[in-house]
Design a protein around this motif. Sequence first.
Motif, PDB file in Angstrom:
ATOM      1  N   THR A  68       0.801  -1.120  -0.034  1.00 59.13           N
ATOM      2  CA  THR A  68      -0.040   0.077   0.154  1.00 59.13           C
ATOM      3  C   THR A  68       0.866   1.387  -0.023  1.00 59.13           C
ATOM      4  OG1 THR A  68      -1.779  -1.084   1.146  1.00 59.13           O
ATOM      5  CG2 THR A  68      -1.584   1.327   1.278  1.00 59.13           C
ATOM      6  N   LEU A  69       1.905   1.386   0.754  1.00 58.43           N
ATOM      7  CA  LEU A  69       2.728   2.347   0.856  1.00 58.43           C
ATOM      8  C   LEU A  69       3.449   2.767  -0.607  1.00 58.43           C
ATOM      9  CD1 LEU A  69       3.714   4.456   3.242  1.00 58.43           C
ATOM     10  CD2 LEU A  69       5.998   3.297   2.869  1.00 58.43           C
ATOM     11  N   LEU A  70       3.870   1.272  -1.163  1.00 65.04           N
ATOM     12  CA  LEU A  70       4.543   1.663  -2.496  1.00 65.04           C
ATOM     13  C   LEU A  70       3.448   2.059  -3.412  1.00 65.04           C
ATOM     14  CD1 LEU A  70       6.750  -1.672  -2.478  1.00 65.04           C
ATOM     15  CD2 LEU A  70       7.639   0.770  -2.287  1.00 65.04           C
ATOM     16  N   GLY A  71       2.395   1.691  -3.388  1.00 70.14           N
ATOM     17  CA  GLY A  71       1.289   2.236  -4.452  1.00 70.14           C
ATOM     18  C   GLY A  71       0.910   3.703  -4.110  1.00 70.14           C
ATOM     19  N   GLN A  72       0.947   3.929  -2.844  1.00 70.02           N
ATOM     20  CA  GLN A  72       0.921   5.393  -2.609  1.00 70.02           C
ATOM     21  C   GLN A  72       2.266   6.345  -2.985  1.00 70.02           C
ATOM     22  OE1 GLN A  72       0.832   6.373   1.509  1.00 70.02           O
ATOM     23  NE2 GLN A  72       0.191   8.722   1.156  1.00 70.02           N
ATOM     24  N   PHE A  73       3.216   5.766  -2.813  1.00 74.87           N
ATOM     25  CA  PHE A  73       4.549   6.369  -3.297  1.00 74.87           C
ATOM     26  C   PHE A  73       4.579   6.588  -4.725  1.00 74.87           C
ATOM     27  CE2 PHE A  73       8.782   6.094  -4.657  1.00 74.87           C
ATOM     28  CZ  PHE A  73       9.336   7.111  -4.323  1.00 74.87           C
ATOM     29  N   CYS A  74       4.096   5.464  -5.502  1.00 75.81           N
ATOM     30  CA  CYS A  74       4.109   5.447  -6.953  1.00 75.81           C
ATOM     31  C   CYS A  74       3.192   6.446  -7.475  1.00 75.81           C
ATOM     32  CB  CYS A  74       3.828   4.218  -7.657  1.00 75.81           C
ATOM     33  SG  CYS A  74       5.216   2.936  -7.200  1.00 75.81           S
ATOM     34  N   GLN A  75       1.940   6.702  -6.881  1.00 76.05           N
ATOM     35  CA  GLN A  75       0.916   7.802  -7.206  1.00 76.05           C
ATOM     36  C   GLN A  75       1.486   9.289  -7.125  1.00 76.05           C
ATOM     37  OE1 GLN A  75      -2.739   7.140  -5.257  1.00 76.05           O
ATOM     38  NE2 GLN A  75      -3.863   8.351  -6.604  1.00 76.05           N
ATOM     39  N   HIS A  76       2.390   9.392  -5.876  1.00 73.11           N
ATOM     40  CA  HIS A  76       2.735  10.557  -5.537  1.00 73.11           C
ATOM     41  C   HIS A  76       3.898  10.985  -6.593  1.00 73.11           C
ATOM     42  CE1 HIS A  76       4.626  13.901  -3.275  1.00 73.11           C
ATOM     43  NE2 HIS A  76       5.741  13.059  -3.049  1.00 73.11           N
ATOM     44  N   ILE A  77       4.584  10.161  -7.058  1.00 71.61           N
ATOM     45  CA  ILE A  77       5.884  10.447  -7.928  1.00 71.61           C
ATOM     46  C   ILE A  77       5.410  10.495  -9.536  1.00 71.61           C
ATOM     47  CG2 ILE A  77       7.078   8.446  -8.066  1.00 71.61           C
ATOM     48  CD1 ILE A  77       9.448   9.802  -6.695  1.00 71.61           C
ATOM     49  N   HIS A  78       4.234   9.880  -9.862  1.00 72.96           N
ATOM     50  CA  HIS A  78       4.183   9.510 -11.160  1.00 72.96           C
ATOM     51  C   HIS A  78       4.236  10.594 -12.257  1.00 72.96           C
ATOM     52  CE1 HIS A  78       0.109  11.128 -10.835  1.00 72.96           C
ATOM     53  NE2 HIS A  78       0.190  11.042 -12.077  1.00 72.96           N
ATOM     54  N   ASP A  79       4.073  11.929 -11.723  1.00 68.82           N
ATOM     55  CA  ASP A  79       4.145  13.076 -12.802  1.00 68.82           C
ATOM     56  C   ASP A  79       5.846  13.363 -12.977  1.00 68.82           C
ATOM     57  OD1 ASP A  79       4.527  13.754  -9.826  1.00 68.82           O
ATOM     58  OD2 ASP A  79       3.886  15.871 -10.270  1.00 68.82           O
ATOM     59  N   ARG A  80       6.668  12.735 -12.257  1.00 69.68           N
ATOM     60  CA  ARG A  80       7.926  13.261 -12.424  1.00 69.68           C
ATOM     61  C   ARG A  80       8.702  11.940 -13.200  1.00 69.68           C
ATOM     62  NH1 ARG A  80       9.658  14.454  -6.337  1.00 69.68           N
ATOM     63  NH2 ARG A  80       7.534  13.825  -5.946  1.00 69.68           N
ATOM     64  N   TYR A  81       8.171  10.644 -13.061  1.00 69.35           N
ATOM     65  CA  TYR A  81       8.971   9.398 -13.681  1.00 69.35           C
ATOM     66  C   TYR A  81       7.762   8.631 -14.583  1.00 69.35           C
ATOM     67  CZ  TYR A  81      12.556  10.587 -10.246  1.00 69.35           C
ATOM     68  OH  TYR A  81      13.683  11.068  -9.787  1.00 69.35           O
ATOM     69  N   PHE A  82       8.149   7.908 -15.480  1.00 73.67           N
ATOM     70  CA  PHE A  82       7.508   6.895 -16.014  1.00 73.67           C
ATOM     71  C   PHE A  82       7.649   5.831 -15.019  1.00 73.67           C
ATOM     72  CE2 PHE A  82       6.707   3.310 -18.573  1.00 73.67           C
ATOM     73  CZ  PHE A  82       5.694   3.723 -19.444  1.00 73.67           C
ATOM     74  N   VAL A  83       6.282   5.625 -14.325  1.00 72.84           N
ATOM     75  CA  VAL A  83       6.503   4.745 -13.129  1.00 72.84           C
ATOM     76  C   VAL A  83       5.892   3.033 -13.757  1.00 72.84           C
ATOM     77  CG1 VAL A  83       5.812   4.097 -10.751  1.00 72.84           C
ATOM     78  CG2 VAL A  83       6.624   6.323 -11.469  1.00 72.84           C
ATOM     79  N   VAL A  84       6.459   2.417 -13.463  1.00 76.83           N
ATOM     80  CA  VAL A  84       5.983   0.930 -13.575  1.00 76.83           C
ATOM     81  C   VAL A  84       5.914   0.111 -12.135  1.00 76.83           C
ATOM     82  CG1 VAL A  84       6.036  -1.173 -14.856  1.00 76.83           C
ATOM     83  CG2 VAL A  84       6.518   0.860 -15.940  1.00 76.83           C
ATOM     84  N   PHE A  85       4.831  -0.144 -11.830  1.00 76.04           N
ATOM     85  CA  PHE A  85       4.457  -0.859 -10.503  1.00 76.04           C
ATOM     86  C   PHE A  85       3.654  -2.155 -10.752  1.00 76.04           C
ATOM     87  CE2 PHE A  85       2.068  -0.548  -6.340  1.00 76.04           C
ATOM     88  CZ  PHE A  85       2.790  -1.596  -5.484  1.00 76.04           C
ATOM     89  N   PHE A  86       4.362  -3.136 -10.360  1.00 72.95           N
ATOM     90  CA  PHE A  86       3.591  -4.524 -10.673  1.00 72.95           C
ATOM     91  C   PHE A  86       4.020  -5.643  -9.591  1.00 72.95           C
ATOM     92  CE2 PHE A  86       7.572  -5.197 -12.947  1.00 72.95           C
ATOM     93  CZ  PHE A  86       8.079  -6.319 -12.616  1.00 72.95           C
ATOM     94  N   SER A  87       3.219  -6.458  -9.297  1.00 77.33           N
ATOM     95  CA  SER A  87       3.442  -7.579  -8.376  1.00 77.33           C
ATOM     96  C   SER A  87       4.133  -8.869  -9.405  1.00 77.33           C
ATOM     97  CB  SER A  87       2.156  -7.989  -7.878  1.00 77.33           C
ATOM     98  OG  SER A  87       2.470  -9.333  -7.379  1.00 77.33           O
TER      99      SER A  87
END
Length: 443
Positions: A68-87
């Motif tokens: 959950t924390l990583l999901g929140q972090f990725c949402q927070h930072i997605h405008d600065r990076y091309f973020v790929v978050f997966f299990s």
Amino acid sequence: MTNNRLKSFKTAFQNLQLLPLTTPEDLNKFHVEYGTELLEELEHLVEDCSPDNNKIIFTGHRGSGKSTLLGQFCQHIHDRYFVVFFSISDLIEMSDVNHVNILFAMAVKLMEAAEERQIKIGSKTKKAFYQWFSKHTRTEGIYSDSGMELETSAEAGVNALFVKFFSKLKATLKANSVIREEITTEFGRQIADLVDRINDIASAIQAACGQEILVVIDDLDKLDLEIVDRVYRNHISALFQPQFRIIYTIPMAATRDMSLRGIILNATNNKIQSMWATKLFPRGEDRVPNASPADEAVKVFEQILYKRIPQELIEPEATQMMIVKSGGALREFIRLGSQCCGLCLKQLRRTPEKQDLIITSDILKNAITDYRINLTEPLGQNRYQILVDVYQNYLPNDGMDQDFLDLLHNLYILEYRNADLWFGVHPVVQEILQRRGLIGVTG
């Protein structure tokens, strides 16, 4: 008669299955602010790394809220990076995870994310990527169906053919052990070729969108310790070869191994971020009669629960007992809430007229009894002794003992930190020890 209470508990039960929170929709609906310092530290590690030192290890208890924390972090930072978050569990059978298919899964998710976000990669470059995926996963049939589409409209973005291609490719990786073995065998001998292709995909995406890449791979911390040891001890250099930022997860128990920890610290240049259980009591204070857990922690856990289940469906006393019995482990708290809802649903199906039913302390005690019995099954004499030692001393006699690591990995033992590091026995496991006369009822 309309069974409104049954409907309410069904909704609550379903809400309590939503952990971790990784989608923006779930985060917006159920997120509670916690782990602010960890988020700040992760942001620092990501923002201030160098091209030669840009891999981060994130560890913690299973169920501590890392995903959950990583999901929140990725949402927070997605405008600065091309973020790929997966299990990793979405693409690879967990018992078959190795360094090669971790990297191959990374390539798949990078390309899929580029399609979903309509990143305009040149048609020839894109065609080469799809041909490469098709060759190594035997999905040439799906590729040939979309070949003309790639030739004529590769810049058009997401379409049904691309969706079909990636659905087939991911299903093949997940279900076909023969394909996974072929990929492992081929690239195990020439890992540089696989890394080169990953870097090619990342470079094409970065050039097209103007953002640097950040990949976050979740659920590696749920692997068996034997697999974790093999992946990280023997192949960490391969995992760290892609030329962009990556956050890998790892079980907390694995970082207790001094040799493996040294390998990770050296490879990351000390970039290990830990997340541990919430400290509800100062060390030993939970054994003081009528001790109350920390107000700040209680408020967070209450918010987490009441976003999923209406407050009027549970006694305040049951909420407080549920918090204490979780030991500060978020997943254990959610598990107990879910089990209570399950017991209420069974009761309402038997006696639908009980429209005033709520979760009481007695219902929670029944849920704890069921859970305690399940926890008892894997225990043997050596593990009982380890649990007693940790209960009495807040530390194991041997922090490298495999039974201790297994107990830590499976949340029988919880790790806490403040000015010091110490361990506690899960409160429900303490009941097992008490019932066997191994520790006193009040400590």
